[in-house]
Scaffold this active site. Sequence first.
Site, PDB file in Angstrom:
ATOM      1  N   GLN A 116     -38.709 -10.020 -29.313  1.00 31.05           N
ATOM      2  CA  GLN A 116     -38.223  -9.140 -28.246  1.00 31.05           C
ATOM      3  C   GLN A 116     -37.609  -7.873 -28.853  1.00 31.05           C
ATOM      4  OE1 GLN A 116     -38.805  -9.710 -25.007  1.00 31.05           O
ATOM      5  NE2 GLN A 116     -37.789  -7.844 -24.351  1.00 31.05           N
ATOM      6  N   ASP A 164     -48.179  -9.453 -28.223  1.00 30.73           N
ATOM      7  CA  ASP A 164     -47.607  -8.205 -27.693  1.00 30.73           C
ATOM      8  C   ASP A 164     -48.509  -7.013 -28.010  1.00 30.73           C
ATOM      9  OD1 ASP A 164     -45.310  -8.000 -26.164  1.00 30.73           O
ATOM     10  OD2 ASP A 164     -43.991  -8.482 -27.848  1.00 30.73           O
ATOM     11  N   LYS A 197     -39.851 -15.184 -19.783  1.00 27.79           N
ATOM     12  CA  LYS A 197     -41.112 -15.471 -20.490  1.00 27.79           C
ATOM     13  C   LYS A 197     -41.220 -16.971 -20.776  1.00 27.79           C
ATOM     14  CE  LYS A 197     -41.198 -10.751 -22.194  1.00 27.79           C
ATOM     15  NZ  LYS A 197     -41.000  -9.766 -23.262  1.00 27.79           N
TER      16      LYS A 197
HETATM   17  N1  GUN Z   1     -39.020  -4.841 -24.868  1.00 32.05           N
HETATM   18  C1  GUN Z   1     -39.362  -4.182 -23.749  1.00 32.05           C
HETATM   19  N2  GUN Z   1     -40.620  -4.491 -23.395  1.00 32.05           N
HETATM   20  C2  GUN Z   1     -41.089  -5.362 -24.308  1.00 32.05           C
HETATM   21  C3  GUN Z   1     -42.332  -6.033 -24.482  1.00 32.05           C
HETATM   22  O1  GUN Z   1     -43.284  -5.889 -23.716  1.00 32.05           O
HETATM   23  N3  GUN Z   1     -42.406  -6.854 -25.574  1.00 32.05           N
HETATM   24  C4  GUN Z   1     -41.381  -7.011 -26.436  1.00 32.05           C
HETATM   25  N4  GUN Z   1     -41.567  -7.808 -27.470  1.00 32.05           N
HETATM   26  N5  GUN Z   1     -40.223  -6.391 -26.305  1.00 32.05           N
HETATM   27  C5  GUN Z   1     -40.082  -5.574 -25.237  1.00 32.05           C
END
Ligand code: GUN
Length: 303
Positions: free
Chosen positions: A98, A121, A54
């Site tokens: 995350q 998110d 990311k």
């Molecule tokens: N863990 C697995 N997929 C995601 C996501 O799309 N966003 C976040 N913040 N954590 C994740």
Amino acid sequence: MTAQLIDGNAIAQKVRDEVKEKVAKRIAVGKSQPGLATVLVGERVDSATYVSMKQKACADLGMTSYHHPVPADITQADLEKLIKELNADPKVHGILVQLPLPSHLDEERVLQLISIEKDVDGFSPINLGRLAQKGREPLFVPCTPYGCIYLLKEAGVTIKGANAVVLGRSNIVGMPAALLLVKEDATVTVVHSRTKDIPAVLRQADIVIAAIGRAEMVRGDWLKPGAAVIDVGINGIPKLDAEGKQMISAKTGKPMQRLVGDVNFEEAKEVAGFITPVPGGVGPMTIAMLMNNTFRAAEIQEP
Ligand code: GUN
């Protein structure tokens, strides 16, 4: 192979190119560079890999990322303090924590602290609540489900009026994917561990979104011929040689793995009308949609 392959790498690249262009235009007219704060709690290898992808995507697209790695034993109070600081920081337009978090932390309280304008998110209760309501729109849609719908649309699949089955009811993928499909006028069934006769339910589906985390669970004969199959699963299974023996990495000495989805691709591709591969299907879309959301967050906060 009868199914048309939906190329997630190519479609994600197109989204990224579009975001990159919009970022460059924004900066050219003197506005701020979009900024994404990433919060990584602990040292889970998979989470650390996703977060670094990311951050790299931000750099590739001309956005800034502010990385906040914090120890696995951080207290709830300290994590909440960090979120509040990021909410107040004008350089930060998007905040990504995350998931999953270590079990001593209250994920719900952390997510609901993120300011709705920075919730790239789309996991805050307000954004998800709006997604669930008729006539209301969230500011941000969760990235992986958003990517799934985007892939269907790019492939030319008709969602309106389709029977859609979502496998899995996670907060991150299954539930928001089901809500999005309803918003797109599909008739939606959510299948989970207590569902009776899953193959029979799946055989009714014009659209399948598989996000249940079980390697190659969906068999070819569970699918309606011509169905569009979006495979969100990323599962490591033993990599075998031609004689069926576990392969060992010469470099690490460890058993080798290969990645498969929740759908048995070899069988499904002979029955489905459209299918995403693993890897190279939904995976790259998650980051592309996050970049799109982060750009939008900057536009919302500093139009
Ligand atoms: N863990 C697995 N997929 C995601 C996501 O799309 N966003 C976040 N913040 N954590 C994740």
